[in-house]
Write an enzyme that holds these catalytic residues in place. Structure first.
Site, PDB file in Angstrom:
ATOM      1  N   HIS A   1      -4.312   1.562   7.807  1.00 26.90           N
ATOM      2  CA  HIS A   1      -2.935   2.083   7.876  1.00 26.90           C
ATOM      3  C   HIS A   1      -2.760   3.237   6.878  1.00 26.90           C
ATOM      4  CE1 HIS A   1       1.611   1.292   8.016  1.00 26.90           C
ATOM      5  NE2 HIS A   1       1.483   2.009   6.920  1.00 26.90           N
ATOM      6  N   GLU A   2      -3.268   3.043   5.656  1.00 30.26           N
ATOM      7  CA  GLU A   2      -3.129   4.089   4.619  1.00 30.26           C
ATOM      8  C   GLU A   2      -3.984   5.309   4.952  1.00 30.26           C
ATOM      9  OE1 GLU A   2      -0.718   3.509   2.975  1.00 30.26           O
ATOM     10  OE2 GLU A   2      -0.648   1.324   2.977  1.00 30.26           O
TER      11      GLU A   2
ATOM     12  N   GLN B   1       2.908   9.901   1.803  1.00 32.34           N
ATOM     13  CA  GLN B   1       4.267   9.328   1.871  1.00 32.34           C
ATOM     14  C   GLN B   1       5.171   9.805   0.741  1.00 32.34           C
ATOM     15  OE1 GLN B   1       2.483   5.216   2.383  1.00 32.34           O
ATOM     16  NE2 GLN B   1       4.382   4.986   3.523  1.00 32.34           N
TER      17      GLN B   1
ATOM     18  N   GLY C   1       0.841  -1.190   0.000  1.00 35.73           N
ATOM     19  CA  GLY C   1       0.000   0.000   0.000  1.00 35.73           C
ATOM     20  C   GLY C   1       0.876   1.240   0.000  1.00 35.73           C
TER      21      GLY C   1
ATOM     22  N   CYS D   1       5.986  -0.279   7.541  1.00 34.39           N
ATOM     23  CA  CYS D   1       5.648   0.910   6.761  1.00 34.39           C
ATOM     24  C   CYS D   1       6.857   1.302   5.929  1.00 34.39           C
ATOM     25  CB  CYS D   1       5.263   2.047   7.715  1.00 34.39           C
ATOM     26  SG  CYS D   1       4.812   3.567   6.871  1.00 34.39           S
ATOM     27  N   LEU D   2       6.603   1.644   4.674  1.00 32.25           N
ATOM     28  CA  LEU D   2       7.702   2.055   3.795  1.00 32.25           C
ATOM     29  C   LEU D   2       8.369   3.336   4.299  1.00 32.25           C
ATOM     30  CD1 LEU D   2       5.999   1.318   0.362  1.00 32.25           C
ATOM     31  CD2 LEU D   2       7.803  -0.024   1.463  1.00 32.25           C
TER      32      LEU D   2
ATOM     33  N   HIS E   1      -2.286   7.544   7.277  1.00 35.66           N
ATOM     34  CA  HIS E   1      -1.285   8.428   6.632  1.00 35.66           C
ATOM     35  C   HIS E   1      -1.954   9.714   6.151  1.00 35.66           C
ATOM     36  CE1 HIS E   1       2.454   6.176   6.607  1.00 35.66           C
ATOM     37  NE2 HIS E   1       1.915   5.117   6.027  1.00 35.66           N
TER      38      HIS E   1
HETATM   39  O1  GNR Z   1       4.055  -2.627   2.646  1.00 35.73           O
HETATM   40  C1  GNR Z   1       3.409  -2.480   3.694  1.00 35.73           C
HETATM   41  N1  GNR Z   1       3.118  -3.552   4.465  1.00 35.73           N
HETATM   42  C2  GNR Z   1       2.246  -3.534   5.541  1.00 35.73           C
HETATM   43  C3  GNR Z   1       2.232  -4.636   6.389  1.00 35.73           C
HETATM   44  C4  GNR Z   1       1.374  -4.667   7.460  1.00 35.73           C
HETATM   45  C5  GNR Z   1       0.511  -3.619   7.695  1.00 35.73           C
HETATM   46  C6  GNR Z   1       0.522  -2.511   6.865  1.00 35.73           C
HETATM   47  C7  GNR Z   1       1.380  -2.471   5.788  1.00 35.73           C
HETATM   48  S1  GNR Z   1       1.367  -1.099   4.726  1.00 35.73           S
HETATM   49  C8  GNR Z   1       3.006  -1.122   4.122  1.00 35.73           C
HETATM   50  C9  GNR Z   1       3.194  -0.080   3.041  1.00 35.73           C
HETATM   51  C10 GNR Z   1       3.032   1.298   3.636  1.00 35.73           C
HETATM   52  O2  GNR Z   1       3.848   1.833   4.327  1.00 35.73           O
HETATM   53  N2  GNR Z   1       1.907   1.886   3.416  1.00 35.73           N
HETATM   54  O3  GNR Z   1       1.654   3.086   3.963  1.00 35.73           O
HETATM   55 NI    NI Z   2       2.803   3.192   5.776  1.00 32.97          NI
END
Ligand code: GNR
Ligand code: NI
Length: 167
Positions: free
Chosen positions: A133-134, A51, A46, A91-92, A137
Site C-alpha cells: 500500500h505504501e 502523503q 503506515g 488510507c489516511l 503511494h
Molecule cells: O493506517 C492505515 N491502515 C491500513 C489498513 C489496511 C491496509 C493498509 C493500511 S495503511 C493506512 C495508513 C496509510 O494510509 N498509509 O498510506
Molecule cells: Ni495510504
C-alpha cells in the site's frame, strides 16, 4: 519533530511519482522523524512521504499493537512476491473509506534504513499489505485506483461532502 499535514484524495499531488533518495542525510532523518510523529498521531500503521507532499521514496510503518516497532524504508524494492491476499484497506488520505484490495501475500523487501544501510526482510499478512500500500503511494497510486469507476465516483462525492461539512 513536527506534525505534517496529510493530502486528501482526490488531491492530484497524490499521483506524483516519488524520486529516489540519493543520500540518507540529516534532512532525510528529519523527514523520517516528522513522518513517524504524523503517522502515530493520525493514528495510522503506515505513511508514505507522498502523503505529506514530499515526493521522495521514504516510508514509515508500525503494525505493532504497542506502537514501538517503527520500520523505516528508504528506496524500497520488492525483490520477490508470491500468493494472493485480500484485505480490507483504509488510507489516511481517504478517511472513512474501507474497501477490499487483492495484493501479493508474501513479499521480500529490500530497502535502506535510517542510516543508509541496505537490509532485506520477508513480510506476510498485514505487514505485506501495508508495505505494498505504501509503495503504491510512492508510485502515485492510491488504493481507490483499484476500485470500479462507480465506487471511485462515490468515494470522491463522499469525501467532498465531508470536506464541505468540515469547513
Ligand atoms: O493506517 C492505515 N491502515 C491500513 C489498513 C489496511 C491496509 C493498509 C493500511 S495503511 C493506512 C495508513 C496509510 O494510509 N498509509 O498510506
Ligand atoms: Ni495510504
Amino acid at each position: 519533530m513536527a506534525l505534517l499535514s496529510i493530502l486528501k484524495y482526490p488531491d492530484p499531488r497524490l499521483h506524483t511519482v516519488a524520486e529516489p533518495v540519493d543520500e540518507v542525510d540529516e534532512a532525510t532523518r528529519c523527514l523520517v522523524g516528522d513522518m513517524a510523529e504524523t503517522m502515530y498521531a493520525a493514528p495510522g500503521i503506515g505513511l508514505a512521504a507522498t502523503q505529506v507532499d514530499v515526493h521522495k521514496r521514504v516510508i514509515v510503518l508500525d503494525i505493532s499493537e504497542s506502537k514501538d516497532q517503527l520500520l523505516v524504508l528508504i528506496n524500497p524494492e520488492i525483490v520477490a512476491s508470491s500468493g494472493q491476499i485480500e484485505c480490507e484497506e483504509g488510507c489516511l488520505s481517504v478517511p472513512g473509506i474501507f474497501e477490499k484490495v487483492i495484493r501479493a501475500e508474501e513479499i521480500r523487501v529490500r530497502a535502506l534504513d535510517r542510516d543508509g544501510i541496505t537490509f532485506d526482510f520477508d513480510a506476510s499478512g498485514l505487514l505485506s499489505v501495508c508495505v505494498q500500500h505504501e509503495m503504491d503511494h510512492l508510485e502515485g497510486k492510491v488504493f481507490v485506483d483499484y476500485l470500479s469507476p462507480l465506487k471511485q465516483e462515490r468515494i470522491v462525492k463522499k469525501l467532498r461532502k465531508a470536506e464541505r461539512l468540515a469547513i
